[in-house]
Write a protein that holds these residues in place. Structure first.
Motif, PDB file in Angstrom:
ATOM      1  N   LEU A   1       1.457  -1.188   0.382  1.00 31.10           N
ATOM      2  CA  LEU A   1       0.000   0.117  -0.114  1.00 31.10           C
ATOM      3  C   LEU A   1       0.700   1.403  -0.038  1.00 31.10           C
ATOM      4  O   LEU A   1       0.609   1.946  -0.349  1.00 31.10           O
ATOM      5  N   GLN A   2       1.826   1.549  -0.005  1.00 27.92           N
ATOM      6  CA  GLN A   2       2.588   1.840   1.031  1.00 27.92           C
ATOM      7  C   GLN A   2       3.629   2.466  -0.497  1.00 27.92           C
ATOM      8  O   GLN A   2       3.407   3.932  -1.252  1.00 27.92           O
ATOM      9  N   LYS A   3       4.057   1.649  -1.319  1.00 25.58           N
ATOM     10  CA  LYS A   3       4.797   1.766  -2.913  1.00 25.58           C
ATOM     11  C   LYS A   3       2.684   2.343  -3.821  1.00 25.58           C
ATOM     12  O   LYS A   3       3.431   3.133  -4.780  1.00 25.58           O
ATOM     13  N   ARG A   4       2.475   1.564  -3.628  1.00 26.12           N
ATOM     14  CA  ARG A   4       0.643   2.451  -4.791  1.00 26.12           C
ATOM     15  C   ARG A   4       0.990   4.069  -4.001  1.00 26.12           C
ATOM     16  O   ARG A   4       0.675   4.862  -4.639  1.00 26.12           O
ATOM     17  N   LEU A   5       1.064   4.540  -2.793  1.00 26.80           N
ATOM     18  CA  LEU A   5       0.030   5.676  -2.324  1.00 26.80           C
ATOM     19  C   LEU A   5       1.577   6.467  -2.850  1.00 26.80           C
ATOM     20  O   LEU A   5       1.213   7.687  -2.550  1.00 26.80           O
ATOM     21  N   GLU A   6       3.144   6.475  -3.152  1.00 28.45           N
ATOM     22  CA  GLU A   6       3.926   7.020  -3.430  1.00 28.45           C
ATOM     23  C   GLU A   6       4.030   7.352  -4.707  1.00 28.45           C
ATOM     24  O   GLU A   6       4.253   8.527  -4.774  1.00 28.45           O
TER      25      GLU A   6
ATOM     26  N   ASP B   1       0.604  12.204  -3.662  1.00 27.56           N
ATOM     27  CA  ASP B   1       1.258  12.759  -3.252  1.00 27.56           C
ATOM     28  C   ASP B   1       0.577  12.650  -1.499  1.00 27.56           C
ATOM     29  O   ASP B   1       0.705  13.260  -1.085  1.00 27.56           O
ATOM     30  N   THR B   2       0.421  10.651  -1.559  1.00 29.34           N
ATOM     31  CA  THR B   2       0.113  11.262   0.017  1.00 29.34           C
ATOM     32  C   THR B   2       0.810  10.041   0.326  1.00 29.34           C
ATOM     33  O   THR B   2       1.706   8.744   0.088  1.00 29.34           O
ATOM     34  N   ASN B   3       1.574  10.061   2.021  1.00 30.84           N
ATOM     35  CA  ASN B   3       2.412   9.644   2.421  1.00 30.84           C
ATOM     36  C   ASN B   3       2.105   8.539   3.414  1.00 30.84           C
ATOM     37  O   ASN B   3       0.900   9.225   4.369  1.00 30.84           O
ATOM     38  N   LEU B   4       2.718   7.242   3.577  1.00 28.64           N
ATOM     39  CA  LEU B   4       2.034   6.372   5.042  1.00 28.64           C
ATOM     40  C   LEU B   4       2.989   6.162   4.722  1.00 28.64           C
ATOM     41  O   LEU B   4       4.408   5.571   4.585  1.00 28.64           O
ATOM     42  N   GLU B   5       3.663   5.872   6.728  1.00 27.96           N
ATOM     43  CA  GLU B   5       4.931   5.654   7.350  1.00 27.96           C
ATOM     44  C   GLU B   5       3.899   4.285   8.825  1.00 27.96           C
ATOM     45  O   GLU B   5       3.305   4.687   8.566  1.00 27.96           O
ATOM     46  N   PHE B   6       4.196   3.407   8.410  1.00 30.99           N
ATOM     47  CA  PHE B   6       4.923   2.743  10.111  1.00 30.99           C
ATOM     48  C   PHE B   6       6.163   2.579  10.581  1.00 30.99           C
ATOM     49  O   PHE B   6       6.892   2.391  10.150  1.00 30.99           O
ATOM     50  N   VAL B   7       5.994   2.820  11.689  1.00 35.06           N
ATOM     51  CA  VAL B   7       6.967   2.264  12.829  1.00 35.06           C
ATOM     52  C   VAL B   7       6.586   1.515  13.961  1.00 35.06           C
ATOM     53  O   VAL B   7       5.319   1.226  14.292  1.00 35.06           O
ATOM     54  N   GLU B   8       7.656   0.755  14.265  1.00 27.94           N
ATOM     55  CA  GLU B   8       7.882  -0.417  15.705  1.00 27.94           C
ATOM     56  C   GLU B   8       7.375   0.446  16.473  1.00 27.94           C
ATOM     57  O   GLU B   8       8.275   1.439  17.446  1.00 27.94           O
ATOM     58  N   LEU B   9       6.214   0.042  17.680  1.00 26.80           N
ATOM     59  CA  LEU B   9       6.588   0.913  19.170  1.00 26.80           C
ATOM     60  C   LEU B   9       7.143   0.122  19.965  1.00 26.80           C
ATOM     61  O   LEU B   9       7.413  -1.381  20.211  1.00 26.80           O
ATOM     62  N   GLU B  10       7.633   1.189  20.806  1.00 26.82           N
ATOM     63  CA  GLU B  10       8.763   0.892  21.934  1.00 26.82           C
ATOM     64  C   GLU B  10       8.255   0.206  23.277  1.00 26.82           C
ATOM     65  O   GLU B  10       8.680  -1.155  23.178  1.00 26.82           O
TER      66      GLU B  10
ATOM     67  N   MET C   1       0.633   3.529  12.470  1.00 29.20           N
ATOM     68  CA  MET C   1       0.747   3.593  10.848  1.00 29.20           C
ATOM     69  C   MET C   1       0.095   5.310  11.295  1.00 29.20           C
ATOM     70  O   MET C   1      -0.748   5.540  11.429  1.00 29.20           O
ATOM     71  N   PHE C   2       0.790   5.520  10.249  1.00 26.07           N
ATOM     72  CA  PHE C   2       0.508   7.024  10.350  1.00 26.07           C
ATOM     73  C   PHE C   2       0.325   7.785   8.686  1.00 26.07           C
ATOM     74  O   PHE C   2       1.813   7.581   7.500  1.00 26.07           O
ATOM     75  N   LEU C   3      -0.663   7.875   7.884  1.00 28.30           N
ATOM     76  CA  LEU C   3      -0.755   8.991   7.322  1.00 28.30           C
ATOM     77  C   LEU C   3      -1.700  10.029   6.834  1.00 28.30           C
ATOM     78  O   LEU C   3      -2.529  10.447   7.286  1.00 28.30           O
TER      79      LEU C   3
END
Length: 159
Positions: free
Chosen positions: A121-126, A129-138, A145-147
């Motif tokens: 999905l991230q690659k599709r949105l690239e 001009d929509t940005n999708l990021e996701f990070v591991e929670l500590e 996930m942030f969009l």
């Protein structure tokens, strides 16, 4: 419960919700001491709140909670659909909420099996001009996930 291809078998709202709860419980994403009845009751209570919106796309239910300024949304995903359909369902949901004026969307992803779909999905949105990021929670299990929606409408690209 087994995932169902929504292009072949469309599940009811209740089937998706209960199946997703059952799968979360059996996969360890939900504490063992929480009963199915309690889990369902908690979700139903949340669904009934006035700032909560639920949308079913395919065999996926999106539960969105808007913030007070109505441009940000926190989302929970209850899924019973198969691989490629989940990506399309997420994309189409993004197009739906973008049309409603949502600018930012976030979610906690506890199911590691969704990460490959999120990368696709991230690659599709690239391409837009929509940005999708996701990070591991500590401090918790899973990922955040942030969009951030851009100006280009996703609906023109929706499958």
């Amino acid at each position: 419960m087994e995932l169902k291809d929504s292009k072949k078998e469309k599940l009811s709202y209740n089937q998706v919700l209960l199946g997703a709860i059952n799968n979360a419980k059996s996969s360890g994403q939900m504490p063992e001491d929480v009963s199915m009845k309690d889990a369902a009751a908690t979700i139903i209570d949340e669904i009934q709140q006035k700032n909560v919106q639920t949308v079913q796309i395919g065999n996926t239910i999106f539960l969105g909670v808007r913030d007070e300024n109505k441009s940000n949304m926190y989302v929970r995903v209850y899924n019973m659909d198969v691989g490629r359909n989940v990506i399309d369902n997420m994309y189409n949901y993004g197009a739906y909420v973008q049309k409603q004026g949502i600018k930012h969307m976030s979610a906690q992803i506890r199911n590691e099996r969704l990460l490959p779909a999120l990368r696709v999905l991230q690659k599709r949105l690239e391409k837009l001009d929509t940005n999708l990021e996701f990070v591991e929670l500590e401090n918790r299990d899973g990922h955040a996930m942030f969009l951030k929606f851009g100006e280009e409408p996703l609906q023109e690209e929706a499958a």
